[in-house]
Enzyme design. Structure first.
Site, PDB file in Angstrom:
ATOM      1  N   ASP A  93       0.732  -1.312   0.028  1.00 55.53           N
ATOM      2  CA  ASP A  93       0.002   0.126   0.032  1.00 55.53           C
ATOM      3  C   ASP A  93       0.725   1.413  -0.088  1.00 55.53           C
ATOM      4  OD1 ASP A  93      -2.299   1.391  -0.001  1.00 55.53           O
ATOM      5  OD2 ASP A  93      -2.863   0.902   2.191  1.00 55.53           O
ATOM      6  N   ASN A 147       1.554   3.323  -2.984  1.00 59.91           N
ATOM      7  CA  ASN A 147       2.093   3.566  -4.208  1.00 59.91           C
ATOM      8  C   ASN A 147       1.717   4.871  -4.822  1.00 59.91           C
ATOM      9  OD1 ASN A 147       3.162   1.199  -4.393  1.00 59.91           O
ATOM     10  ND2 ASN A 147       1.937   0.447  -5.931  1.00 59.91           N
ATOM     11  N   GLY A 148       0.387   5.446  -4.507  1.00 61.58           N
ATOM     12  CA  GLY A 148      -0.165   6.526  -4.890  1.00 61.58           C
ATOM     13  C   GLY A 148       0.481   7.745  -4.296  1.00 61.58           C
ATOM     14  N   HIS A 192       2.994   2.998  -9.053  1.00 61.32           N
ATOM     15  CA  HIS A 192       2.899   1.489  -9.211  1.00 61.32           C
ATOM     16  C   HIS A 192       4.154   0.792 -10.109  1.00 61.32           C
ATOM     17  CE1 HIS A 192      -1.221   1.748  -7.585  1.00 61.32           C
ATOM     18  NE2 HIS A 192      -1.693   2.356  -8.683  1.00 61.32           N
ATOM     19  N   SER A 226      -7.078  -6.100  -5.449  1.00 60.58           N
ATOM     20  CA  SER A 226      -8.212  -6.580  -4.787  1.00 60.58           C
ATOM     21  C   SER A 226      -9.358  -6.583  -5.523  1.00 60.58           C
ATOM     22  CB  SER A 226      -8.544  -5.578  -3.363  1.00 60.58           C
ATOM     23  OG  SER A 226      -8.981  -4.475  -3.786  1.00 60.58           O
ATOM     24  N   THR A 227     -10.474  -7.172  -5.075  1.00 58.28           N
ATOM     25  CA  THR A 227     -11.830  -7.038  -5.853  1.00 58.28           C
ATOM     26  C   THR A 227     -12.511  -5.761  -5.766  1.00 58.28           C
ATOM     27  OG1 THR A 227     -12.734  -8.086  -3.781  1.00 58.28           O
ATOM     28  CG2 THR A 227     -12.418  -9.662  -5.512  1.00 58.28           C
ATOM     29  N   GLU A 228     -11.989  -5.130  -4.855  1.00 58.87           N
ATOM     30  CA  GLU A 228     -12.405  -3.809  -4.698  1.00 58.87           C
ATOM     31  C   GLU A 228     -11.777  -2.779  -5.907  1.00 58.87           C
ATOM     32  OE1 GLU A 228     -15.133  -2.652  -2.929  1.00 58.87           O
ATOM     33  OE2 GLU A 228     -14.934  -4.983  -2.957  1.00 58.87           O
ATOM     34  N   LEU A 283      11.456 -20.665  -2.599  1.00 59.91           N
ATOM     35  CA  LEU A 283      10.603 -19.769  -2.075  1.00 59.91           C
ATOM     36  C   LEU A 283       9.197 -20.002  -2.708  1.00 59.91           C
ATOM     37  CD1 LEU A 283       9.857 -16.757  -0.574  1.00 59.91           C
ATOM     38  CD2 LEU A 283      10.606 -15.976  -2.827  1.00 59.91           C
ATOM     39  N   SER A 297      -8.435  -4.893   5.153  1.00 60.34           N
ATOM     40  CA  SER A 297      -8.966  -4.758   3.672  1.00 60.34           C
ATOM     41  C   SER A 297      -9.136  -6.039   2.998  1.00 60.34           C
ATOM     42  CB  SER A 297      -8.170  -3.759   2.887  1.00 60.34           C
ATOM     43  OG  SER A 297      -8.073  -2.594   3.308  1.00 60.34           O
TER      44      SER A 297
HETATM   45  C1  FPP Z   1      -1.772   0.201  -3.289  1.00 60.52           C
HETATM   46  O1  FPP Z   1      -1.277   1.700  -3.660  1.00 60.52           O
HETATM   47  C2  FPP Z   1      -1.342  -0.649  -4.523  1.00 60.52           C
HETATM   48  C3  FPP Z   1      -2.171  -1.173  -5.386  1.00 60.52           C
HETATM   49  C4  FPP Z   1      -3.441  -1.256  -5.377  1.00 60.52           C
HETATM   50  C5  FPP Z   1      -1.522  -1.926  -6.543  1.00 60.52           C
HETATM   51  C6  FPP Z   1      -0.168  -2.763  -5.950  1.00 60.52           C
HETATM   52  C7  FPP Z   1       0.401  -2.963  -7.216  1.00 60.52           C
HETATM   53  C8  FPP Z   1       1.693  -3.056  -7.174  1.00 60.52           C
HETATM   54  C9  FPP Z   1       2.659  -2.802  -6.183  1.00 60.52           C
HETATM   55  C10 FPP Z   1       2.505  -3.375  -8.583  1.00 60.52           C
HETATM   56  C11 FPP Z   1       3.041  -4.553  -8.688  1.00 60.52           C
HETATM   57  C12 FPP Z   1       2.369  -5.673  -8.286  1.00 60.52           C
HETATM   58  C13 FPP Z   1       2.445  -6.701  -9.287  1.00 60.52           C
HETATM   59  C14 FPP Z   1       1.771  -7.914  -9.021  1.00 60.52           C
HETATM   60  C15 FPP Z   1       2.909  -6.449 -10.459  1.00 60.52           C
HETATM   61  P1  FPP Z   1      -2.393   2.688  -3.611  1.00 60.52           P
HETATM   62  O2  FPP Z   1      -2.497   3.061  -5.080  1.00 60.52           O
HETATM   63  O3  FPP Z   1      -3.541   2.186  -2.865  1.00 60.52           O
HETATM   64  O4  FPP Z   1      -1.591   3.998  -2.796  1.00 60.52           O
HETATM   65  P2  FPP Z   1      -2.223   5.023  -2.014  1.00 60.52           P
HETATM   66  O5  FPP Z   1      -3.092   4.305  -0.956  1.00 60.52           O
HETATM   67  O6  FPP Z   1      -1.045   5.774  -1.747  1.00 60.52           O
HETATM   68  O7  FPP Z   1      -3.144   5.670  -3.206  1.00 60.52           O
END
Ligand code: FPP
Length: 242
Positions: free
Chosen positions: A12, A14-15, A29, A57-59, A123, A188
């Protein structure tokens, strides 16, 4: 350091990581994806046996069209690249979740990767894609009910073990440690059945910054917890988990 057998991670932040850098969410991402690759090498080096990550996720379908499309393209590239890291890590990869909704080429890449890596034993790496804990349990109930109807299972003899064999994680031990990055302290809908007795570790570090040092920190904190199994702390004869 006592390394947990199975670590589960909610990826969690990335954004927010991208926003801090004044970059689009997709960039977060992409870097998060690179980080996932690195963490697999780290997990292998540390001797973690099972690693399960919540990637979609499904959401998550409710996000903007642009973001969902971007994530699908990221998965496309990642699943192909993962062949190399599965070989280098001797890593058996399994995708959990309801994957039949993905485009055919993504489903094909999942099958290819799972098939390619199926005999590796260093692994075990599970990627949750279009995954939801409730959805997984409902799908399991549905399959189990069909087997009862067809006389393959007896309704009076259903145990936890029977039920677990119908989950996407069949054959995989429950996580010992669940980590969630980015400061949120929720499950979640992740591994609702499997996390019943796991230790939880929450960190403010955003996923793209979660490196080996942070993983070791989480494991050290896990080591400092009282893992109590049963009513009497430290009594080896107690096997029931509390
Ligand atoms: C949460 O960050 C992340 C995601 C919903 C996507 C996760 C995906 C990756 C880490 C990419 C790599 C995975 C694979 C399998 C290629 P967010 O967007 O909810 O961040 P925020 O809460 O800060 O907005």
């Amino acid at each position: 350091m006592n390394v947990p057998n199975h670590v589960a991670i909610i990826l969690d932040g990335n954004g927010r990581w991208a926003r801090k850098k004044r970059m689009p969410r997709g960039y977060g991402h992409m870097v998060g994806c690179d980080n996932l690759e690195k963490i697999c090498y780290t997990a292998r080096d540390l001797g973690i046996k099972y690693l399960t990550v919540y990637a979609f996720s499904t959401e998550n379908w409710k996000r903007s069209r642009e973001e969902v499309d971007g994530l699908m393209n990221l998965f496309r590239r990642y699943l192909k690249r993962c062949i190399k890291s599965s070989r280098e890590n001797e890593m058996c990869v399994r995708v959990i979740g309801e994957t039949s909704v993905f485009d055919d080429d993504i489903q094909e890449s999942i099958r290819t990767l799972e098939d390619y890596s199926k005999d590796y034993r260093k692994l075990y790496f599970q990627i949750a894609l279009n995954y939801g804990g409730r959805d997984e349990i409902l799908r399991a109930v549905s399959k189990l009910s069909a087997d009862v109807r067809d006389g393959k299972q007896s309704a009076d003899a259903i145990t936890s073990d029977t039920f677990e064999a119908y989950l996407d994680t069949a054959g995989i031990p429950d996580p010992d440690l669940m980590i969630r990055t980015s400061g949120e302290q929720r499950l979640s809908n992740f591994l609702l059945w499997q996390l019943s007795y796991s230790e939880f570790y929450f960190t403010d570090v955003l996923w793209p910054d979660f490196n080996k040092e942070e993983l070791v920190k989480a494991i050290r904190q896990y080591n400092n917890r009282d893992r109590r199994f049963g009513a009497v702390k430290g009594d080896p004869s107690c096997s029931q988990q509390d």
